[in-house]
Design a protein around this motif. Structure first.
Motif, short mmCIF file in Angstrom:
data_model
loop_
_atom_site.label_atom_id
_atom_site.label_comp_id
_atom_site.label_asym_id
_atom_site.label_seq_id
_atom_site.Cartn_x
_atom_site.Cartn_y
_atom_site.Cartn_z
N ASN A 130 0.82 -1.20 0.00
CA ASN A 130 0.00 0.00 0.00
C ASN A 130 0.86 1.26 0.00
O ASN A 130 0.50 2.27 -0.63
N ALA A 140 0.75 4.18 -2.74
CA ALA A 140 0.55 5.58 -2.35
C ALA A 140 1.63 6.48 -2.94
O ALA A 140 1.33 7.59 -3.41
N ARG A 189 0.83 6.98 -6.56
CA ARG A 189 -0.25 7.96 -6.74
C ARG A 189 0.27 9.39 -6.55
O ARG A 189 -0.14 10.31 -7.27
N GLY A 220 -6.65 4.27 -0.26
CA GLY A 220 -5.81 5.36 -0.74
C GLY A 220 -6.37 6.08 -1.94
O GLY A 220 -5.88 7.16 -2.30
N HIS A 254 1.02 6.44 6.37
CA HIS A 254 0.36 7.52 5.63
C HIS A 254 0.63 8.88 6.26
O HIS A 254 0.67 9.89 5.55
#
Length: 848
Positions: free
Chosen positions: A333, A337, A340, A460, A558
């Protein structure tokens, strides 16, 4: 003494001084510790009646926050359930009809139409308020840690979050609505006690309470706990969640209020859900949005036990595997992220909507095809009906037996893969927890792989989404798979499959989020089974330790990707090799007790600091003392050799190229303010600001900074008197609080505390100030409004002590003051982050 009644007299054994009180200036009276009786006090005296009223209002507010959070949860649950039932009702009828006519492609298109429409609306809401994306837990964690994320607790964020998560869940994405409930409760906690709204400016009430960041942060803690309590029916778990994962600054009184708020949210939601779904108002049958049901062996199975001592070994192994799976999930993940951030976010916002629609498209196709191709048609055994007495009424009739799907299967059989995919996630979790012998190992393995991959990809994207329920469902499939293998291939007949499904869910969720005590209590409260306390605690601890060996929890990851300076609970042991002088910032921007408006506006417009030290300059006169007395001379020499100064520290840093670059050694005041030439009719203050920046022309105009200054001149000694906030300075300028050179500072208007806090939490901005209304030569006395006794540390204080003081007291600025009261630097949150301390430690080793 009788003759001195009309004058100010002070008598003792040694002296008697009489003078006319009225002839003394306000400054002299202040120094003597006396004040004029007729003067209004800036800060009110302690009023115990007001204190009790304030405490009562605070309790009423936490109750209102809990009730409102419960109602938000009710709204989310009702409409998410309504939309999901509408979608599955239409699609199920279409699938049953098309299974015979051979038009399954039409059923797939209908399902795509529902899902893409719902996800499109969810993405549009995130475009309106980008902070509403995700679960919101990382942002709330940052807020409670002391970092203000813009827009995180606004009313518009709450509306976009609530409606967005409805459409995300109804759109078939592998997301949960329980995570966003925490964010929603925090927004309610932040906004309700303010009785005003930035989004809806007409909402404005004269409510003088709770006008400080500390009060607001306490209410946000209560709201976040209420969100957890409403989601899982776990008020104690919500309180512990707010303590463990959220709040950096906690006190004993807050604990009881947060628990009361969590209880209010739980029973509000329970009252309305029980009444709406069962028509039994006041029965309290549905404590939270997610109900795990009752774990209980069937009375006919005498060999069944929920768990035994021998099972603990399997639970530990599952904890290790759960930690590894959680670390893998977090790693993948994190890579997604970062991708992105590099390739999706810089592009137009429409690209984010297209990404969400792509994820929805792939998820829908995978779910439909997997149910049609990979599912097994299994016989409806009596076990599904035998277990009726082992499951509560609300779980059995609606969520377990009635939720099995017969897609693509003949009569008297059902599709095990479709039963997991074509049900709400909460119903699928109940299937894994309470159905017996209904899922093949192949189906469970394929379901786990598909769900793991798609959930990792989904978390996300630009939709409101939670991670608790997808992690629980993924882990429950893993635990159920382990139970099937142990029962079918190893022959352990005593195993209760529901227990292993619960332990698997806890192991995977613990490996992803790395929570311990709060997650243990949440799961215990959700199951209503205290005997699960030990295995759950052991499993979560093992999963956390295993996962921490590879990476951080998903929320911390995050937070780090957003670049937020989050402070951990404590520093590493090796950081004690550093002192406060090693991490402080010696290049200060400060104000004098009496400063001209021109200087204040210049400082506020050229810096972004939240607070400024209030100082006076020291003029050296040691030479006169050193001439006559050898003892005094030796003491002064010791002071000069042992006391850290700003100039000495800056010289030490500038000599090492590993510290500050030479370009950063130039003070802010040396730089020119680039602007256009002022017009003839512009204000005098504007013209003075656009010239060379001279910050302190009121005291020593001939000694403004220049390129010829030495290090000692640039970093001259400054006696520290206190801290004044940017918001206070701007408020003083907006309200015209100042005096002229021909007047005494006593003529300056005085503002009360209520007047100073009137604009909270949105204080005016210095760039919006109308300069034509200000006289640049006027002087502002900041001493009545500064904090004269903030927390300070010595330059030789260990970093661990600095960190503990900064973290536990909720500070934003920590002045470093030497032994003679001179400020030598300021420590902020940035100076205590893990990355900054690591860099300073490496520099420390290199300079040894």
């Amino acid at each position: 003494m009788a003759g001195c009644r009309g004058s100010l007299c002070c008598c003792c054994r040694w002296c008697c001084c009489c003078g006319d009180r009225e002839t003394r200036t306000p400054e002299e009276l202040t120094i003597l510790g006396e004040t004029q009786e007729e003067e209004d006090e800036i800060l009110p005296r302690k009023d115990y009646e007001k204190g009790r009223k304030y405490e009562a209002v605070k309790w009423m507010m936490v109750f209102a926050i809990g009730v409102c959070t419960g109602l938000v949860g009710l709204f989310v649950d009702f409409f998410a359930r309504l939309f999901t039932q509408l979608k599955f009702g239409v699609v199920q009828a279409s699938v049953e009809e098309c299974s015979q006519k051979g038009c399954l492609a039409l059923s797939l298109l209908e399902l795509l139409g529902f899902n893409l429409t719902f996800v499109f609306f969810a993405s549009l809401l995130v475009l309106i308020e980008p902070v509403a994306a995700g679960s919101g837990i990382p942002e709330i964690k940052c807020y409670l840690n002391g970092v203000k994320v813009p827009g995180i607790v606004r009313l518009r964020t709450l509306l976009c979050k609530v409606f967005g998560v409805l459409f995300s869940v109804a759109g078939g994405l592998f997301v949960g609505k329980e995570g966003p409930m925490i964010h929603s409760g925090a927004v309610v906690g932040a906004g309700l006690p303010q009785f005003q709204s930035i989004s809806l400016r007409k909402i404005q009430f004269n409510f003088p309470y709770f006008r400080s960041d500390r009060d607001k942060r306490d209410f946000v803690s209560a709201g976040a706990a209420a969100g957890v309590a409403a989601a899982f029916g776990a008020p104690i778990g919500g309180t512990l969640f707010s303590l463990e994962e959220g709040s950096s600054f906690w006190n004993q009184g807050l604990t009881w209020r947060v628990l009361f708020c969590s209880m209010s949210a739980t029973f509000t939601l329970n009252f309305f859900r029980s009444g709406i779904q069962f028509g039994s108002w006041g029965s309290f049958q549905l404590p939270g949005l997610l109900n795990f049901g009752e774990f209980k062996c069937s009375d006919s199975d005498k060999k069944c036990h929920l768990w035994t001592a021998m099972d603990l070994g399997f639970f530990i192994a599952m904890g290790v595997i759960g930690g590894l799976l959680g670390a893998t999930f977090n790693c993948l993940n994190k890579r997604l992220a970062k991708y992105r951030m590099r390739n999706v976010h810089p592009k137009p916002k429409l690209v984010r909507v297209l990404e969400s629609l792509l994820v929805s498209l792939v998820t829908t196709v995978v779910v439909f095809v997997a149910s049609m191709v990979l599912g097994e048609c299994r016989q409806v055994t009596s076990a599904a009906q035998v277990g009726n007495d082992s499951i509560p009424l609300q779980v059995t009739s609606e969520d377990v037996n009635s939720s099995i799907k017969t897609f693509f299967c003949p009569n008297e059989t059902y599709n095990d893969m479709a039963t997991l995919f074509f049900n709400p996630q909460e119903s699928a979790i109940l299937q894994l927890f309470h159905q017996d012998s209904t899922f093949s190992p192949v189906t469970l393995a394929l379901f786990f792989i598909l769900y793991f991959s798609l959930a990792c990809w989904t978390y996300g994207i630009s939709v409101p989404s939670g991670l608790f329920v997808p992690s629980l469902l993924c882990g429950a499939a893993f635990g159920r798979l382990v139970a099937n293998v142990l029962k079918s291939y190893i022959g352990l007949g005593h195993i209760y499959s529901g227990t292993f499904a619960l332990i698997g869910a806890a192991a995977f969720l613990g490996g992803v989020v790395r929570m311990t005590i709060s997650l243990t209590v949440i799961l215990i409260e959700s199951t209503n089974e205290i005997t699960y306390g030990l295995p759950l605690m052991i499993t979560l601890m093992v999963a956390k330790w295993t996962g921490d060996f590879f990476n951080k929890g998903i929320y911390d990851i995050h937070v780090g990707l957003r670049g937020v300076p989050l402070l951990e609970w404590e520093t590493e042991v090796e950081m004690d090799k550093l002192r406060a002088s090693d991490i402080m910032e010696p290049n200060l921007t400060y104000v004098y007790p009496h400063t001209r408006i021109q200087s204040l506006v210049s400082i506020l417009r050229t810096t972004v600091h939240h607070a400024f030290p209030v100082v006076t300059e020291n003029r050296g006169n040691e030479r006169e003392f050193m001439k006559g007395n050898q003892l005094i001379s030796n003491n002064i020499k010791f002071k000069k050799s042992s006391i850290l100064t700003r100039a000495g520290e800056q010289r030490r840093r500038s000599q090492s190229m590993k510290s500050y670059p030479s370009s950063e050694l130039r003070n802010m005041c040396d730089e020119h303010v680039t602007s256009e030439e002022p017009g003839e009719k512009e204000d005098l203050l504007q013209q003075m600001l656009e010239r060379r920046y001279t910050p302190y022309p009121n005291l020593y105009p001939d000694q403004s900074p220049s390129e010829d200054w030495t290090m000692e001149e640039r970093f001259r000694p400054l006696t520290f008197h206190g801290l004044v906030l940017r918001s206070q300075l701007v408020t003083l300028l907006v309200r015209g609080v100042c005096y002229s050179e021909s007047q005494s500072s006593a003529s300056q208007p005085r503002l009360s505390y209520a007047e100073m806090a009137e604009d909270y939490p949105r204080y005016p901005d210095i760039h919006d100030l109308d300069l034509t209304l200000l006289n640049p030569r006027m002087i502002v006395d900041v001493t009545p409004y500064m904090n004269p006794a903030p927390f300070t540390v010595s330059p030789n204080t260990h970093v661990s002590q600095v960190f503990t003081l900064f973290r536990t007291m909720g500070l934003r600025h920590l002045p470093v003051v030497n032994a003679v009261g001179e400020i030598v630097g300021v420590i902020t949150r940035h100076n205590l982050t893990h990355e900054f301390l690591q860099a300073r430690l490496r520099q420390h080793y290199q300079t040894l």
